[in-house]
Design an enzyme around this catalytic site. Structure first.
Site, PDB file in Angstrom:
ATOM      1  N   HIS A   1      29.547  34.336  30.995  1.00 45.66           N
ATOM      2  CA  HIS A   1      29.168  35.722  30.712  1.00 45.66           C
ATOM      3  C   HIS A   1      27.705  35.793  30.234  1.00 45.66           C
ATOM      4  O   HIS A   1      26.959  36.689  30.635  1.00 45.66           O
ATOM      5  CB  HIS A   1      30.033  36.308  29.591  1.00 45.66           C
TER       6      HIS A   1
ATOM      7  N   LEU B   1      33.874  27.952  34.268  1.00 48.71           N
ATOM      8  CA  LEU B   1      34.146  28.566  32.959  1.00 48.71           C
ATOM      9  C   LEU B   1      34.916  29.870  33.176  1.00 48.71           C
ATOM     10  O   LEU B   1      34.621  30.634  34.092  1.00 48.71           O
ATOM     11  CB  LEU B   1      32.847  28.850  32.201  1.00 48.71           C
TER      12      LEU B   1
ATOM     13  N   ASN C   1      35.983  37.910  25.184  1.00 47.61           N
ATOM     14  CA  ASN C   1      36.217  36.470  25.074  1.00 47.61           C
ATOM     15  C   ASN C   1      35.078  35.738  25.811  1.00 47.61           C
ATOM     16  O   ASN C   1      35.298  34.920  26.696  1.00 47.61           O
ATOM     17  CB  ASN C   1      37.596  36.105  25.638  1.00 47.61           C
TER      18      ASN C   1
END
Ligand code: PAF
Length: 281
Positions: A37, A185, A32
Site C-alpha cells: 500500500h 504482500l 491493514n
C-alpha cells in the site's frame, strides 16, 4: 496528514488544493496497510501534489460475512504507517457510503470482466468493488488513482469502468511488492500461521515455474494448469483457481494474443492468496 471522517471537510480541502492548481492523487484501500500500500501512495506522490488515502472495509464486495467480520481493522497502526506520506486520510463510515442501506444502493456493473474468472468464483464481488470505487472517486474527485497489479482483474475492471463512464481520472497500475522469499504482500497474509507462512512462497514459485515453461515455448495450457494445481495441492494449499488467459482482455488466448497472464488463487488455511504474472507470447 489530515484525517477526514466527514465529506464536507474532505470536499472543501480538496477544492482548496485544486484552486491552488494542485493535482490530486488517490489511493483507495481497506486498511491493514503494508509496504504494498505504501508503494501505491509513493507512486501517487510521484505524479501528484497532494495524495488522499481512503480506508473503508467495503461490505458490498464480501461474499462471506465471516470474512467481512474477520477482516483486520488496524486504524491507529495504519495512521502511524502512513505518517506524512499522504496529505489526507478519508475514513468514511458505512452510513456515509451507503446511507439507504446496501440493498438500496445503486450499483455499477462492469460487464464481461466482472463475471469471469475470480468474478465467477465470487459472484457479486466485482460489482461491490466497482460500486465502491465509483463512489469513492465521486467523493474524493481525484485526478489520478493508483491500484496494485497484484489484483490484476480488479485493475482491469477499474480501467474499463473509468473508460466506459468517461471519468476524467488517470489510473496507474503499480507492480506487486513482494517479501524477500517472493510472497506477494497482502493484508490476508496476516491470517497465516508460522507454518503456513513458510509454505506460502510456493504459490509465487509455482507461478514462476509455469511462466518459465511458457517462455520456453510450452503452449499446452491445460497441462500447465494441472501441473500447477498438483504442485500447490501437494504442498498444502487448496487450489481455488489457476487460469492462463489473454493479458489484455482476460479472455481465452487466441493466435492474436500478444501476452498471457497467469492468475493464481489458492487457500492456505483460512487465507485465500492470489498472485499473477504476465508472460509475453
Ligand atoms: O483492493 C482493495 O483494497 C479494494 O478492493 C478497494 C479497491 C479498496 C475497494 O474496496
Amino acid at each position: 496528514m489530515q484525517l477526514f471522517k466527514q465529506l464536507d471537510e474532505l470536499r472543501s480541502t480538496v477544492a482548496d488544493w485544486r484552486r491552488q492548481g494542485m493535482r490530486i492523487g488517490f489511493v483507495p484501500t481497506m486498511g491493514n496497510l503494508h509496504n504494498g500500500h505504501l508503494e501505491l501512495v509513493h507512486q501517487a506522490r510521484q505524479h501528484c501534489d497532494k495524495v488522499v488515502v481512503s480506508i473503508f472495509v467495503n461490505p458490498l464486495q464480501f461474499d462471506n460475512p465471516t470474512d467481512l467480520s474477520a477482516y483486520p481493522r488496524t486504524l491507529a497502526q495504519d495512521c502511524d504507517r502512513l505518517g506524512d506520506l499522504a496529505d489526507g486520510l478519508f475514513t468514511p463510515s458505512a452510513e456515509l457510503m451507503y446511507p439507504s442501506g446496501q440493498q438500496q444502493q445503486t450499483r455499477v456493473q462492469v460487464p464481461g470482466i466482472a463475471e469471469v474468472l475470480e468474478g465467477a468464483l465470487r459472484p457479486g464481488h466485482f460489482d461491490g468493488v466497482s460500486t465502491v470505487v465509483c463512489k469513492l472517486f465521486n467523493l474524493v474527485q481525484p485526478d489520478l488513482a493508483c491500484f496494485g497489479e497484484k489484483d490484476y482483474q480488479q485493475l482491469a475492471l477499474i480501467r474499463k469502468m473509468v473508460t466506459d463512464l468517461n471519468m476524467p481520472i488517470e489510473i496507474i497500475g503499480v507492480p506487486t511488492v513482494r517479501a524477500e522469499d517472493g510472497l506477494a504482500l497482502s493484508s490476508r497474509n496476516s491470517y497465516l500461521s508460522e507454518a503456513e507462512r513458510a509454505i506460502a512462497p510456493i504459490l509465487a514459485a509455482t507461478m514462476k515455474e509455469l511462466a518459465e515453461r511458457m517462455q520456453s515455448g510450452e503452449r499446452d495450457f491445460a497441462q500447465l494448469i494441472e501441473d500447477g494445481r498438483q504442485r500447490l495441492d501437494h504442498s498444502g494449499f487448496k487450489t481455488d483457481g489457476i487460469d492462463i488467459v489473454d493479458a489484455h482482455n482476460l479472455l481465452p488466448i487466441t493466435e492474436h494474443s500478444q501476452a498471457a497472464v497467469i492468475l493464481m488463487a489458492a487457500y492456505l488455511g483460512n487465507a485465500r492468496l492470489i498472485d499473477n504474472q504476465v508472460v509475453p507470447l
